[in-house]
Write a protein that holds these residues in place. Structure first.
Motif: not given
Length: 344
Positions: A180-206
């Motif tokens: 999990e890569i945790e990000l602080t929200p961009a200003p334009q989304y700060a009113h709606a979200i407190k934090e964004l978490e990104v998970t990458f699950l890679a495989n040979p095709g994508g």
């Protein structure tokens, strides 16, 4: 830097092993290359097998308790079946391919606080022991870098990163943990979200990109977590408008309500998630509009990075990334070594 250790099970005078990885970071799904250097002991020894194990420091959450442990996630045999003469020096080159889901440990050369290692093992005349441990540095795939760069350009900032024991439901995840890569929200989304978490699950095709927003509550509603999955391919990365595409993902995530509602205790994400390929983005990659969940260990959607990943700042090419707080590179390596010593 390596951690040399005399093979204690063989006693004083046994052979020693030193694995040296080729310089530079590797990438998920890519080759890991280097050489295993052996030095003979005070007698001849039959080297039955030489193995490399990929290991990671992973968080495991139980209620309010958070623990860290070492998890093995792949193993390669790189040699064996020969006699190492007394005092002999021998070097064995190797090439092994990393799993596609191998977590990334750095972005634009800045460490993310993720601890991975390559542990070398010797099997000598029936005796097994670990040889040494090397730090593993993994850079992002082009598509991962493009998405993180777009998030940075949109105004999101790096907060922390960690590895969580468990599975993301409704995906083809193969490893026993996910990043999990945790990000602080961009200003334009700060009113709606407190934090964004990104998970990458890679495989040979994508790759499946799992986005989770910790959404803010309103006057008449409580906050909730929303998860959405977006599949992307490895090809044509340079020809896509990632800023527009990722921004559309975030807007979709913010606007939708999570199917599973608010998450409270362990396992509340369920165990039978699935996703579909819905609207297309014009590049042949379908958006997966279904909400997702993480099987296993959660605390109501609120997560924190590992104790060794206190972020103190630093900016690299749009995405704000930090260094491991209060630790220089050598201390980080020592931290890895200590983690594995504790497991022995």
């Amino acid at each position: 830097m390596v951690f040399k250790r005399l093979l204690g099970s063989l006693g004083v005078g046994g052979p020693t092993v030193d694995t040296v990885l080729d310089p530079g970071p590797v990438r998920p799904g890519g080759p890991l290359t280097g050489q295993v250097h052996l030095r003979g002991g005070t007698a001849d020894f039959e080297i039955e097998q030489i193995t490399l194990e990929l290991v990671a420091r992973v968080e495991d959450e139980h209620g309010d308790e958070e623990r860290e442990g070492v998890v093995f996630f792949d193993r390669f045999t790189v040699g064996g079946g020969f006699r190492l003469a007394e005092g002999e020096h021998r070097s064995l080159p190797f090439t092994a391919h990393l799993p596609w889901e191998t977590p990334i440990t750095e972005l634009y050369g800045q460490p993310l606080g993720i601890i991975l290692g390559v542990r070398t093992g010797l099997e000598v005349a029936g005796a097994k022991d670990k040889g040494d441990l090397d730090q593993l540095t993994v850079a992002p795939l082009p598509v991962q870098e493009a998405i993180l760069e777009a998030l940075g350009q949109l105004g999101f900032g790096f907060k922390s990163a960690d590895l969580e024991l468990g599975h993301v439901g409704g995906t083809g995840q193969r490893l026993p943990f996910y990043q999990e890569i945790e990000l602080t929200p961009a200003p334009q989304y700060a009113h709606a979200i407190k934090e964004l978490e990104v998970t990458f699950l890679a495989n040979p095709g994508g790759m499946d990109v799992v986005l989770e927003a910790d959404k803010r509550g309103g006057l008449f509603s409580s906050g909730e977590d929303a998860l959405t999955l977006f599949p992307v391919g490895h090809e044509g990365v340079e020809h896509r408008d990632w800023n527009a595409e990722v921004d559309a993902w975030i807007r979709r995530l913010v606007e939708r309500r999570a199917t599973y509602g608010s998450y409270g205790s362990h396992g509340s994400y369920g165990a039978h998630g699935s996703y579909g390929h819905g609207e297309h983005d014009g590049h042949g990659h379908g958006y997966g509009p279904a909400d997702h969940h993480h099987d296993g260990h959660h605390d109501g959607g609120r997560r924190s990075g590992p104790s060794t990943a206190t972020i103190v700042g630093g900016v690299a090419a749009g995405v704000a990334v930090g260094v491991v707080g209060g630790m220089v590179a050598a201390e980080v390596v020592d931290e890895i070594g200590d983690a594995f010593e504790d497991e022995d």
